[in-house]
Design an enzyme around this catalytic site. Structure first.
Site, PDB file in Angstrom:
ATOM      1  N   ASN A 159     -10.031  -3.605   1.810  1.00 27.35           N
ATOM      2  CA  ASN A 159      -9.680  -3.505   0.395  1.00 27.35           C
ATOM      3  C   ASN A 159     -10.940  -3.248  -0.420  1.00 27.35           C
ATOM      4  OD1 ASN A 159      -6.872  -3.939   0.591  1.00 27.35           O
ATOM      5  ND2 ASN A 159      -7.126  -6.155   0.563  1.00 27.35           N
TER       6      ASN A 159
ATOM      7  N   HIS B 285       0.829  -1.215   0.000  1.00 25.05           N
ATOM      8  CA  HIS B 285       0.000   0.000   0.000  1.00 25.05           C
ATOM      9  C   HIS B 285       0.864   1.267   0.000  1.00 25.05           C
ATOM     10  CE1 HIS B 285      -3.730  -2.289   0.798  1.00 25.05           C
ATOM     11  NE2 HIS B 285      -2.947  -3.048   1.533  1.00 25.05           N
TER      12      HIS B 285
END
Length: 498
Positions: free
Chosen positions: A131, A57
């Site tokens: 997510n 990320h």
């Protein structure tokens, strides 16, 4: 400093600067002298102005906003204050991200997207760290590092490697559900505003009667789902690699505030033991026909960060951050993240990361944790740093004890692949797609697998065939295989037994 000099540039320690254009040298051509405090401070700070990027990320975008509760029945499931009444408003901060790429990677890469929300409640921070997909590639945290390594760079060539990816996936058939989502249109969303978010993990809610309900969180975009095709995503990668960042920022700056419906699936605690699938398996979803979505509120993003580094790069989310009226679950992957996330933050931005403004709770924090690098908030002054004490330091309150659970079973490294139903839900997902969506899914997989060794292609095609014959046949044909050559595993194919 006098009023007329209040805007004079200074050093970090407050010393006024008289010349920020020229180094201190011996003569106009001479060498720089060691006493040039300004030069060395600026260079030293410049050398250190990048904290280590996130291992996953790394590239992300963020925005401020708020959540409004819209469901009056939520107190039946949780005592959490942000759901206590209709109209209750809670400030929040969101960070969206790609997962596998580095900070300089393109926003339109085929990749899951991180969807992390920090709710600043009056009872502490709740971090919903999810997510844009409801499942994940693996179900045991022991395999997380192995999986992420396959999404990064080959240790020899330093290049992304489809062979590493498909080798791992073909030997980990539990990944098939997420692989199917990743290579569908949802693998290349059109910006962050036009995608859903999911907790993916199972969490729990606890009401005032101490009754527990297992839950999965869903954030449904009110902008509508929009995705790029592979060709469109590739084109945008070259045209504007920061497309999603620009789209989110410009939308909010222009007053077009993105919104999401916040929903939850709810499973009473007793039903979890007898449910026909493992409700704590991160590779599977709860069918909405059995556990329908319950809308609980709306999330709105209405303010851009003033400083990207301070508010987005230093934002730290962790699934262990829950509030009273919430709990965890036996989800193995969640249990691993409860440990690994705060550990990653301490390494990346320091042990006092929770004191940074973007992470700091907006309610009083009273702890005995002290000291550590970059302690900048007074360090609790002269208050005691031990407990128990007799000088009126903060004390425990039994009202906030965790919900008790009875656990039984042998302590062992239990084989998570004893549940070998890897194929029902991916097959169902494939059959939900129309013909055009199936063609794009298969085309995306073929494009990714075409350079992969034939033995890995064959092994993976066998998984596709088990999910749906048309799924496997489409990929096999696209890669130039005849079905009879790939439909029977050979002894050295390495497919996990099912």
């Amino acid at each position: 400093m006098s009023e007329e000099n209040k805007n004079v540039m200074t050093t970090d320690a407050g010393r006024p600067i008289g010349d920020n254009q020229n180094s201190l040298t011996v003569g106009p051509r001479g060498p720089v002298v060691f006493e040039d405090f300004l030069l060395f401070e600026k260079m030293a700070h410049f050398n250190r102005e990048r904290v280590p990027e996130r291992v996953v990320h790394a590239k992300g975008s963020g925005a401020h906003g708020y959540f409004v509760c819209t469901n009056s029945k939520m107190p039946e499931y949780t005592s959490a204050s942000l759901f206590s009444s209709v109209g209750k408003r809670t400030p929040l901060f969101v960070r969206f991200s790609t997962v596998g790429g580095e900070k300089g990677s393109a926003d339109t890469e085929r990749d899951p997207r991180g969807f992390a929300v920090k709710f600043y409640t009056e009872e502490g921070n709740w971090d919903m760290v999810g997510n844009n997909t409801p499942v994940f590639f693996i179900r045991d945290p022991l395999k997380f590092g192995d999986f992420i390594h396959t999404q990064k760079r080959d240790p020899r060539t330093n290049l992304k490697s489809p062979t590493m990816m498909w080798d791992f996936w073909s030997l980990s058939p539990e990944s098939l559900h997420q692989v199917t989502i990743l290579f569908s249109d949802r693998g290349t969303p059109d910006g962050y505003r036009n995608m859903n978010g999911y907790s993916s993990h199972t969490f729990s809610l606890i009401n005032s009667k101490n009754e527990l309900f297992y839950v999965k969180w869903h954030f449904k975009t009110k902008q509508g789902i929009k995705n790029f095709t592979r060709e469109q995503a590739d084109e945008m990668r070259g045209k504007d690699p920061d497309y999603a960042q620009r789209d989110l920022f410009d939308s909010i700056q222009g007053g077009n505030f993105p919104k999401w419906r916040v929903c939850v699936q709810i499973m009473p605690e007793k039903e979890a033991d007898t449910y026909h699938i493992n409700p704590f398996d991160l590779t599977k979803v709860w069918p909405q026909k059995e556990y329908p979505l319950v809308e609980v509120g709306e999330m709105v993003l209405d303010r851009n960060p003033e400083n990207y580094f301070a508010e987005v790069e230093q934002a730290a989310f962790e699934p262990r951050n829950i509030v009273p009226g919430m709990g965890y679950s036996p989800d193995k992957m969640l249990q691993g993240r409860l440990l690994s996330y705060p550990d990653a933050h301490r390494y990346r931005i320091g042990v006092n990361y929770d004191a940074l403004p973007v992470n700091k709770p907006q309610c009083p924090a009273r702890t005995y944790n002290r000291d550590g690098a970059m302690r900048f908030d007074g360090n609790y002054g002269s208050a005691p740093n031990y407990e128990p004490n007799s000088v009126n330091g903060p004390v425990e309150d039994p009202a906030y004890r965790e919900h008790s659970r009875t656990i039984s079973g042998s302590v062992d490294r239990h084989n998570h692949r004893l549940d070998a139903d890897y194929y029902t839900q991916p097959g169902n997902l494939f059959r939900l797609m129309n013909l055009f969506e199936r063609d794009r899914l298969i085309g995306n997989i073929v494009a990714s697998m075409k350079t992969v060794p034939e033995s890995i292609q064959k092994r993976q095609i066998q998984h596709f065939l088990k999910a749906d014959p048309a799924y496997g046949a489409g990929v096999a044909t696209g890669l130039g295989w005849k079905i009879k050559d790939v439909s029977t595993p050979s002894k050295d194919d390495g497919v996990a037994a099912d």
